[in-house]
Design a protein around this motif. Structure first.
Motif: not given
Lengths: 478, 350
Positions: B299-313
């Motif tokens: 959730l604190s990854d430096n990539q926006w898409w990772i933070r977004y997908r992590a939160a969605e998941t």
């Protein structure tokens, strides 16, 4: 002495007209060839396939809006009905003083969003609030302080999520397949297309229902009909012709698609000019030359954007002088490219064309008329020659307008009725006796405005789309 | 000199005037004729439409459709093109093909598909593909090797409409080095709903092709939801090529099942953001609750898409995931993680 100066000027005008008309003829022939090629491809290109494919790149549609309460709702509905697999619509309310924001609130049930951590890639005026429609989740509205069209587009770029964006004017409507048709060169060309523009047509006179264009008809207003012919000439002849020479220096601000990466590399839209659309393309072209990239800026004649044009003297004069000021600002900013072989055909052909034909042409034509009148008065002119030359230029003007109508009839035939065609043909003659000269005056006045440093946008009054009243109820049920 | 100029101008004016006059007359007459023909076509369309549809639904008398006039054949062809998007049954398609034969459309299209003008051939190819005219398959297979981009892509598309996927796959295997990457991707995009035989054929050939083609086929096997390919695809998770591993993860996400959950979860710690991202997608699609622990730090990854997908998941994993998001929103030390959790919770609250 006076007679000598007069004769030299006359010869200059004569040569100028011959060269410019020759160039127009060349553009017409090139356009004809390119339209023919395009028509060969269009019947079997499967638009549906692209609109269903996972490979179709998602896109952000940016709509800057300043005092657009009369047209904004229809524009948004037309955008919501676009045939494209994945897209977001970002309306940027640029501090409107009318009811634009209220209209959006009322029609699309906007809900305020927290302004999430944003990568601010271009500096803009502050954004006050951000909303998302609860009816249409792909619709985002940004409410910002007034900073002009370029500033709004830059704000839209900051908020956009996708690698491509499409700029659309708030007083314009896209046809459902326009976006996919305009994006097609990007899919097919892969990495080689950085920007692509479509044709702009006049919506005045047409009937709009639920954001769809229901009936295409010619407007009744004489200013608007003359602009129909002017737009056909400008897009079907000028843009297509320049495109075939790979020398496109303008994509209309009303409808253009861009790859975000390159736009960010050139710093986004320039806020210091009123001709931000041309400024961006010239910047992009220069950038591509400097990078030695083989990427292109393209024009595709079929994707259509319908836009409202001014129907009275005052609004038309404001718009045309503003365009002229924008063109002049761009030419001055990029004077280093003129006749510069480093920029190849852009420096040696396109920029000189814009300087001598588009920028100075109307003023030279006006001066020519004044000089001939002056010469007739002082008996400095060979009367038969002057009459014949004047007739020649007028007839050539009619020829160009009819050629544009011929291209339209040969290709897309948007106006179905014979009466509309007859009206267009009639106006293609008439416009040469008043509209052409009027435009020359407006454009010459643009120089005065520039030197008086009066380079603002001015107020543009909208009439609104011609809405089919019977459709209003179904419109509200959406 | 002046006389010559005047003479030249006079001649030019006369020419331009004549040209304009001719264009005026031509445009008006053309428009009138075109509108007249369009009206006739519309009237015929409404007349013939119910008959054609009836014929497709119930065996009719082919003679009804003996059509000699070219424009009438065009109208019937358009009706048939509309019909094929509705009538998908084998018997209905057979009747459509018979009708095409009866009215001479198949012969006409066969002639056009062989035409040297590529645009004529491409247009006929498009129609043949949509009408599923099996008789033209051999010509289409010839045209797929044409040098003209528009012609071979329309032939490929026609073959995919007729579900001759095997021919397309073979064509790709044999011509990979001659084709541009973008063209290969276009063809791969046409391969949807592969049959069991096609899947088996692809799996058998997969090890012998280039990594680029391997990656694309792995992806298409996933999209076709070819569960028989799950184990071979999972083998590619151990590939040395990062792109192949990513494609395998993506395919597994499409298949929505895995036999190697630990391996998937290990990708959450990968240095490549693409691997981390696709591992999250697999965890979401396969509903791997054991992956939740590994997702929270992303959730604190430096990539926006990772933070977004992590939160969605996390949200998709049910109440425990939502609790993690709420916790993150309140107390996470990273501002970006807090804002992303806030955003996802907000999105789902509406």
């Amino acid at each position: 002495m006076l007679a000598d100066i007069f004769h030299v000027f006359n010869y200059f005008i004569f040569l100028y007209v011959i060269i410019v008309d020759g160039f127009y003829l060349l553009l017409f022939l090139l356009s004809f060839k390119q339209v023919k090629e395009y028509l060969k491809q269009s019947p079997y290109s499967e638009i549906k396939e692209f609109s269903l494919s996972n490979l179709t790149t998602p896109i952000s549609i940016l709509v800057p809006a300043y005092n657009e309460e009369k047209t904004i709702v229809h524009s948004v509905y037309s955008l919501l009905q676009i045939n494209y697999p994945e897209y977001e619509i970002i309306i940027i309310n640029d501090g409107s003083k009318d009811g634009t924001m209220e209209e959006l609130q009322r029609e699309f049930s906007l809900s305020e969003l927290p302004i999430y951590a944003l990568r601010k890639q271009i500096d803009t005026h502050p954004v006050r609030k951000m909303y998302r429609s609860t009816k249409y989740p792909s619709l985002i509205v940004i409410d910002k302080e007034n900073g002009g069209k370029a500033d709004s587009l830059n704000a839209g770029i900051n908020f956009s999520s996708y690698p491509y964006f499409c700029s659309v004017d708030a007083d314009s409507m896209l046809e459902p397949d326009s976006l996919i048709k305009a994006m097609k060169p990007m899919f097919e060309g892969g990495e080689n297309v950085v920007a692509c523009g479509g044709i702009i047509r006049v919506v005045n006179g047409c009937t709009v229902e639920n954001g769809y264009l229901k009936k295409v008809r010619l407007p009744k207003n004489k200013y608007a009909i003359s602009q129909v012919i002017e737009y056909l000439r400008s897009f079907l002849m000028g843009r297509i012709g320049l495109n075939s020479l790979n020398n496109l220096l303008i994509i209309s601000g009303a409808f253009g698609i861009f790859r975000k990466r390159e736009v960010l590399e050139v710093g986004g839209y320039s806020v210091s000019t009123v001709g931000e659309d041309m400024e961006l393309i010239v910047n992009l072209q220069k950038h591509l030359y400097k990078q030695k990239s083989d990427a292109k800026v393209l024009f595709v004649p079929d994707p259509v954007c319908w836009t409202e044009v001014p129907e009275d003297f005052r609004n038309l004069s404001r718009q045309r002088t503003r365009w002229q000021v924008g063109l002049l600002q761009t030419m001055i900013t990029h004077k280093d490219t003129l006749f510069n072989p480093q920029y190849k055909s852009m420096g040696l052909l396109a920029m000189p064309y814009f300087l001598f034909v588009e920028l100075l042409g109307p003023t030279i034509e006006l001066l020519g008329l004044i000089f001939v009148t002056f010469g007739l008065f002082f008996d400095l002119v060979n009367i038969p020659f002057a009459v014949l030359f004047f007739t020649f230029t007028l007839l050539f003007g009619v020829f160009l307008s009819v050629s544009a109508i011929l291209l339209e009839e040969y290709s897309f035939r948007k106006y179905e009725k014979v009466s509309d065609l007859l009206k267009l043909l009639l106006y293609s003659i008439l416009e040469n006796f008043w509209y052409r000269q009027l435009n020359a005056i407006f454009k010459t006045w643009g120089f005065v405005r520039y030197f008086k440093k009066d380079t603002g946008w001015g107020v543009q009054r909208r009439k609104g789309f011609n809405v089919d009243q019977t459709s209003k109820s179904s419109f509200n049920q959406h | 000199m002046k006389v010559m100029f005047i003479y030249l101008l006079l001649v030019s004016i006369a020419y331009i005037f004549a040209v304009i006059f001719f264009m005026f007359v031509y445009l008006v007459i053309r428009k009138m004729l075109r509108n007249r023909r369009a009206r006739k076509k519309v009237a015929y369309y409404f007349y013939i439409y119910p008959k054609v549809i009836e014929h497709i639904k119930v065996d009719g008398n082919p003679r009804l459709f003996e059509i000699r006039k070219h424009w009438k054949r065009e109208v019937v062809a358009n009706v048939l093109l509309e019909a094929v998007s509705t009538f998908k049954g084998r018997e209905e398609i057979r009747r459509i093909n018979l009708l095409c034969d009866d009215i001479g459309l198949t012969d006409e299209l066969e002639e056009k598909v062989r035409d040297k003008r590529w645009w004529v051939a491409a247009e006929a190819t498009r129609m043949a593909g949509r009408l599923k005219l099996e008789r033209l398959t051999p010509v289409l297979l010839e045209n797929i090797s044409s040098n003209h981009y528009d012609l071979w892509t329309s032939s490929a598309r026609a073959l995919s409409h007729m579900q001759h996927y095997r021919s397309l796959i073979q064509f790709l295997f044999e011509n990979e080095d001659k084709l541009q990457r973008w063209s290969i991707i276009r063809i791969i995009d046409m391969l949807k709903n592969l049959s069991e035989d096609d899947v088996e054929y692809v799996i058998g050939k997969l090890k012998d092709v280039s990594p680029f083609l391997q990656g694309l086929f792995i992806e298409i096997l996933g999209k076709s939801r070819a569960h028989a390919a799950l184990i071979p695809i999972e083998d590619y998770l151990d590939s040395d090529d990062m792109e192949i591993r990513v494609k395998a993860l993506r395919a597994i996400a499409s298949l929505e099942m895995t036999t190697r959950p630990e391996k998937i979860i290990s990708f959450l710690e990968s240095e490549s953001w693409l691997e981390r991202l696709n591992a999250i997608l697999v965890i979401k699609s396969c509903h791997l609750k054991t992956g939740m622990k590994g997702i929270v730090p992303l959730l604190s990854d430096n990539q926006w898409w990772i933070r977004y997908r992590a939160a969605e998941t996390l949200y998709s994993l049910g109440s425990s995931g939502i609790e993690k998001l709420k916790e993150t929103r309140m107390i996470h030390e990273d501002r970006y993680a807090r804002e992303m959790a806030e955003r996802i919770l907000y999105n789902h609250s509406n």
